[in-house]
Scaffold this active site. Structure first.
Site, PDB file in Angstrom:
ATOM      1  N   ARG A   1       0.838  -1.203   0.000  1.00  0.00           N
ATOM      2  CA  ARG A   1       0.000   0.000   0.000  1.00  0.00           C
ATOM      3  C   ARG A   1       0.870   1.250   0.000  1.00  0.00           C
ATOM      4  O   ARG A   1       0.487   2.286  -0.556  1.00  0.00           O
ATOM      5  CB  ARG A   1      -0.925  -0.005   1.233  1.00  0.00           C
ATOM      6  CG  ARG A   1      -1.887   1.159   1.352  1.00  0.00           C
ATOM      7  CD  ARG A   1      -2.894   1.224   0.246  1.00  0.00           C
ATOM      8  NE  ARG A   1      -3.564  -0.037  -0.021  1.00  0.00           N
ATOM      9  CZ  ARG A   1      -4.492  -0.221  -0.941  1.00  0.00           C
ATOM     10  NH1 ARG A   1      -4.866   0.795  -1.709  1.00  0.00           N
ATOM     11  NH2 ARG A   1      -5.035  -1.413  -1.130  1.00  0.00           N
TER      12      ARG A   1
ATOM     13  N   HIS B   1      -4.967  -4.186   4.583  1.00  0.00           N
ATOM     14  CA  HIS B   1      -4.986  -3.090   3.606  1.00  0.00           C
ATOM     15  C   HIS B   1      -3.581  -2.580   3.337  1.00  0.00           C
ATOM     16  O   HIS B   1      -3.215  -2.295   2.189  1.00  0.00           O
ATOM     17  CB  HIS B   1      -5.882  -1.956   4.103  1.00  0.00           C
ATOM     18  CG  HIS B   1      -6.181  -0.917   3.074  1.00  0.00           C
ATOM     19  ND1 HIS B   1      -5.622   0.354   3.109  1.00  0.00           N
ATOM     20  CD2 HIS B   1      -6.957  -0.947   1.970  1.00  0.00           C
ATOM     21  CE1 HIS B   1      -6.064   1.047   2.081  1.00  0.00           C
ATOM     22  NE2 HIS B   1      -6.871   0.295   1.360  1.00  0.00           N
ATOM     23  N   CYS B   2      -2.772  -2.491   4.386  1.00  0.00           N
ATOM     24  CA  CYS B   2      -1.394  -2.015   4.232  1.00  0.00           C
ATOM     25  C   CYS B   2      -0.567  -2.916   3.325  1.00  0.00           C
ATOM     26  O   CYS B   2       0.414  -2.465   2.739  1.00  0.00           O
ATOM     27  CB  CYS B   2      -0.701  -1.961   5.591  1.00  0.00           C
ATOM     28  SG  CYS B   2      -1.474  -0.909   6.822  1.00  0.00           S
ATOM     29  N   ALA B   3      -0.948  -4.183   3.216  1.00  0.00           N
ATOM     30  CA  ALA B   3      -0.172  -5.173   2.467  1.00  0.00           C
ATOM     31  C   ALA B   3      -0.622  -5.349   1.032  1.00  0.00           C
ATOM     32  O   ALA B   3      -0.072  -6.188   0.315  1.00  0.00           O
ATOM     33  CB  ALA B   3      -0.236  -6.512   3.193  1.00  0.00           C
TER      34      ALA B   3
END
Length: 342
Positions: free
Chosen positions: A99, A333-335
């Site tokens: 992300r 989500h960050c990944a």
């Protein structure tokens, strides 16, 4: 009708490229394979982290194609853990946060491009020799235009609804470790242009207490025009800067006239450490599904699933134990990073 034609003309700012809503159709999802021993010195925890990333990729691959970025020398290890549906590309990585370091795909309704917000390891807090080059490498591999911006930062530090509205914490952008020569107004103008948006909501955030300087995507997410899902502590601690900043963001979103739906953080989670990120808001929307975290608190986990069903009707909700990512300060989500369909 094209995507561009279906959106308000005010969304099509600058060069006409904009970022569609995450819930709009995707061509694929991009992810990064974590390998750096400078970042992850404990080999056992690195194995656990790779396992979590593989399980996220495998879950998403049941809904849409997934491309995992990794150096060729890391493919054999990754291949053993990944579904055959997950494609591997020879683009070297250090860490998993696609992300932030990965390509930000934008479209003008006719073609795709990659918006180049320059990743610098959250203000040079972490090695980023490989990760800082990922957006350029993906653009070259796909033969897509790489559209420059004056910004240093991360897509996880700005939330967007795909309909002209952005939200962010000042701490992740108006910060000498990213954009020392730019004022908030200059940063706002650059973000609006980069995302093809025309309106922005700021709140202060938290400077210097975590590696991201408090990314908004672990707190609040747009789920459609005028709608927000926010993850708040059930009993805020006035001495906790993150709790107070979260409440400030909630108030700023409500003051902007948005419909703000609150879900509460888990109380009886598996990992008890104070710096563990237990965010239900850090989920990923893919074609036909939502992939989200569960933390072992049966009641809170169930309430989070119910909220996601309200906001994303008709999609299958998949929940995973991704505790290693929470220990590292992030989530699903960050990944991930979506490549929109056009």
């Amino acid at each position: 009708m094209t995507l561009a034609a279906s959106l308000p003309t005010s969304v099509l700012a600058g060069d006409g490229f904009y970022l569609p809503p995450e819930e709009s159709p995707h061509q694929r999802t991009f992810m990064q394979w974590p390998v750096s021993r400078k970042v992850h010195p404990d080999p056992v925890f690195l194995d656990m982290t790779q396992d979590a990333i593989a399980r996220i990729a495998n879950a998403i691959s049941e809904f849409e194609p997934v491309t995992m970025l990794a150096a060729k020398s890391d493919h054999a290890r990754a291949r053993k853990m990944l579904s055959a549906k997950v494609e591997l590309w020879d683009i070297p990585t250090e860490d998993l946060w696609c992300r932030d370091a990965g390509p930000i795909f934008v479209t003008n309704g006719k073609q795709l491009a990659i918006r180049h917000i320059q990743f610098n390891g959250w203000g040079e807090k972490q090695v980023n020799t490989r990760d800082a080059r990922i957006a350029e490498a993906v653009a070259a591999r796909l033969d897509l235009p790489l559209l420059p911006t004056p910004l240093k930062g991360e897509a996880g530090g700005v939330e967007q609804d795909g309909h002209g509205l952005l939200a962010a914490h000042e701490s992740s952008w108006v910060n000498d470790n990213r954009n020392p020569a730019m004022s908030r107004d200059q940063i706002e103008a650059a973000l609006l242009d980069a995302y093809g948006a025309d309106r922005m909501i700021w709140s202060e955030g938290v400077w210097g207490e975590d590696i991201t300087d408090y990314h908004i995507d672990s707190l609040a997410r747009f789920t459609g025009p005028g709608r927000v899902l926010i993850n708040l502590p059930a009993e805020p601690d006035k001495s906790d800067p993150f709790h107070m900043a979260a409440l400030d963001t909630h108030d700023a979103l409500e003051a902007a006239g948005l419909d703000v739906d609150v879900i509460y953080e888990p109380d009886r989670r598996r990992v008890k450490s104070a710096d563990f990120v237990a965010s239900y808001a850090n989920y990923y929307v893919c074609n036909g599904g939502v992939v989200a975290a569960q933390f072992g608190d049966k009641q809170a986990d169930a309430e989070a699933v119910a909220a996601l069903k309200r906001h994303y009707p008709g999609r299958e909700i998949i929940t995973l134990n991704v505790d290693p990512l929470g220990e590292l300060g992030g989530g699903i989500h960050c990944a991930t990073q979506q490549m929109p369909a056009i």
